[in-house]
Motif scaffolding. Structure first.
Motif, PDB file in Angstrom:
ATOM      1  N   GLY A  56       0.812  -1.156  -0.124  1.00 51.57           N
ATOM      2  CA  GLY A  56       0.089   0.054   0.056  1.00 51.57           C
ATOM      3  C   GLY A  56       0.973   1.314  -0.032  1.00 51.57           C
ATOM      4  O   GLY A  56       0.704   2.319  -0.702  1.00 51.57           O
ATOM      5  N   LEU A  59       2.656   2.067  -3.351  1.00 52.31           N
ATOM      6  CA  LEU A  59       1.556   2.307  -4.300  1.00 52.31           C
ATOM      7  C   LEU A  59       1.015   3.810  -3.982  1.00 52.31           C
ATOM      8  O   LEU A  59       0.030   4.169  -4.561  1.00 52.31           O
ATOM      9  N   PHE A  61      -0.332   5.039  -0.878  1.00 52.80           N
ATOM     10  CA  PHE A  61      -1.167   5.215   0.168  1.00 52.80           C
ATOM     11  C   PHE A  61      -0.707   5.887   1.435  1.00 52.80           C
ATOM     12  O   PHE A  61       0.517   5.255   1.539  1.00 52.80           O
ATOM     13  N   LEU A  69      -8.375   1.666   6.123  1.00 49.57           N
ATOM     14  CA  LEU A  69      -8.514   0.527   5.090  1.00 49.57           C
ATOM     15  C   LEU A  69      -8.555  -1.012   6.211  1.00 49.57           C
ATOM     16  O   LEU A  69      -9.346  -1.858   6.124  1.00 49.57           O
ATOM     17  N   ALA A  83     -16.317   1.674   3.539  1.00 50.71           N
ATOM     18  CA  ALA A  83     -15.455   1.035   3.020  1.00 50.71           C
ATOM     19  C   ALA A  83     -15.431   1.207   1.295  1.00 50.71           C
ATOM     20  O   ALA A  83     -14.579   1.614   0.864  1.00 50.71           O
ATOM     21  N   ALA A  84     -16.706   1.209   0.757  1.00 54.55           N
ATOM     22  CA  ALA A  84     -17.046   1.282  -0.537  1.00 54.55           C
ATOM     23  C   ALA A  84     -16.522   2.815  -0.754  1.00 54.55           C
ATOM     24  O   ALA A  84     -16.024   3.119  -1.736  1.00 54.55           O
ATOM     25  N   ALA A  87     -12.735   3.137  -1.048  1.00 52.45           N
ATOM     26  CA  ALA A  87     -12.606   2.441  -2.236  1.00 52.45           C
ATOM     27  C   ALA A  87     -12.842   3.354  -3.478  1.00 52.45           C
ATOM     28  O   ALA A  87     -11.729   3.237  -4.334  1.00 52.45           O
ATOM     29  N   ARG A  88     -13.937   3.738  -3.558  1.00 53.26           N
ATOM     30  CA  ARG A  88     -14.209   4.580  -4.726  1.00 53.26           C
ATOM     31  C   ARG A  88     -13.270   5.815  -4.900  1.00 53.26           C
ATOM     32  O   ARG A  88     -12.773   6.042  -5.845  1.00 53.26           O
ATOM     33  N   HIS A  90     -10.341   6.165  -3.585  1.00 49.22           N
ATOM     34  CA  HIS A  90      -8.951   5.646  -3.982  1.00 49.22           C
ATOM     35  C   HIS A  90      -8.873   4.961  -5.604  1.00 49.22           C
ATOM     36  O   HIS A  90      -7.879   5.084  -6.274  1.00 49.22           O
ATOM     37  N   LEU A  91     -10.138   4.610  -6.055  1.00 44.20           N
ATOM     38  CA  LEU A  91     -10.183   4.157  -7.393  1.00 44.20           C
ATOM     39  C   LEU A  91      -9.955   5.037  -8.253  1.00 44.20           C
ATOM     40  O   LEU A  91      -9.003   4.866  -9.190  1.00 44.20           O
ATOM     41  N   VAL A  94      -5.928   5.733  -8.036  1.00 41.37           N
ATOM     42  CA  VAL A  94      -5.432   4.584  -8.871  1.00 41.37           C
ATOM     43  C   VAL A  94      -5.253   4.732 -10.152  1.00 41.37           C
ATOM     44  O   VAL A  94      -4.425   4.753 -11.100  1.00 41.37           O
ATOM     45  N   GLU A  95      -6.623   5.037 -10.706  1.00 41.70           N
ATOM     46  CA  GLU A  95      -6.776   5.205 -12.283  1.00 41.70           C
ATOM     47  C   GLU A  95      -5.856   6.369 -12.794  1.00 41.70           C
ATOM     48  O   GLU A  95      -5.273   6.157 -13.893  1.00 41.70           O
ATOM     49  N   ARG A  97      -3.199   7.309 -11.480  1.00 41.51           N
ATOM     50  CA  ARG A  97      -1.652   6.986 -11.794  1.00 41.51           C
ATOM     51  C   ARG A  97      -1.454   5.952 -12.562  1.00 41.51           C
ATOM     52  O   ARG A  97      -0.492   6.015 -13.346  1.00 41.51           O
ATOM     53  N   LEU A  98      -2.431   5.113 -12.744  1.00 42.68           N
ATOM     54  CA  LEU A  98      -2.204   4.028 -13.682  1.00 42.68           C
ATOM     55  C   LEU A  98      -1.941   4.518 -15.152  1.00 42.68           C
ATOM     56  O   LEU A  98      -1.117   4.257 -16.045  1.00 42.68           O
TER      57      LEU A  98
END
Lengths: 135, 135
Positions: A56, A59, A61, A69, A83-84, A87-88, A90-91, A94-95, A97-98
DNA sequence: AATACATCCTCCAGTCACTGGAGGATCAAG
DNA sequence: CTTGATCCTCCAGTGACTGGAGGATGTATT
């Protein structure tokens, strides 16, 4: 189950001994059980948790994010709208970053290939990365 | 060409004013030209350079690495085996990050979708991310 | 039993990359 | 000519480690 000392935990997770102690200080890792002589002992669950933390952190976090988390995953009986939500959120990060990482990979591949033994008159690393989308 | 003040540069690049001054201190950004009253002025080239730095930092390059990348790209007449070397070293790291990030995205998608309004009894974020390959 | 060496402990100072604020000057608009 | 935004320098604080001093403990060997 076999208990491990801090050095073995460090070896298994790739997290330095001092860093493990630091994680205990900031409560990212739980207070470790001790032997009679005061040495910390760890279980397989700690290996998992610390591996998660290592990945984590790597990446991007923060320790606080990882705490939340972990806290959520440790209360599976609670509703997990939170949590959702985490999660969202961070999503999205993350996207972003990707996509930048993929662009970076592309450019690095190009540089590594094109520059091979030559000159870098047309080396576009900076141009390409400068233009990459920011979150 | 129109010169910009530090605030405008900050707005255009998403890098904070204080951080821009800090980058000048550590020579990651060149010493900015000043107005008579001592205010820093910047050009479009600075916008590019700073955007590159911002993205590079975000993608995990250290300020030293960025310095060397910039230095190399500013001497396009030199052989660029060094640039290719830096590129290849980062390529490996970038690829490892990519695969872990993709796993993270997958898991976050699962959490966001599955947990919706429910309970998170089978929330495997930690398990999944803990098992992800490290570098 | 004595020695050697690794590993553990605590505590603390240092590093990297910022971040924010105090205290004060400058500038552009009303 | 005042108000408010922006700029300046300097400096202290933060997050996340990292490394080392100084000392105790554990294990293996003689």
């Amino acid at each position: 189950m076999a208990m491990l000392m801090i050095g073995e935990l460090a070896r298994r997770t790739g997290v330095k001994v001092n860093t493990i102690r630091f994680y205990e200080d900031i409560a990212l890792m739980p207070k470790a059980a001790r032997t009679d002589s005061g040495r910390r002992t760890y279980s397989e669950a700690d290996v998992k948790r610390l591996s998660f933390i290592r990945n984590g952190r790597d990446l991007g976090f923060s320790t606080e994010e990882l705490k939340s988390l972990i806290a959520l995953s440790e209360h599976p009986d609670l509703d997990c709208g939170a949590a959702a939500g985490i999660a969202r959120r961070h999503l999205l990060a993350v996207e972003a970053r990707l996509s930048r990482l993929m662009l970076m990979r592309w450019e690095l591949e190009r540089v590594a290939a094109n520059c091979e033994g030559g000159r870098m008159a047309d080396c576009q690393v900076i141009g390409a990365i400068a233009d990459a989308p920011s979150h």
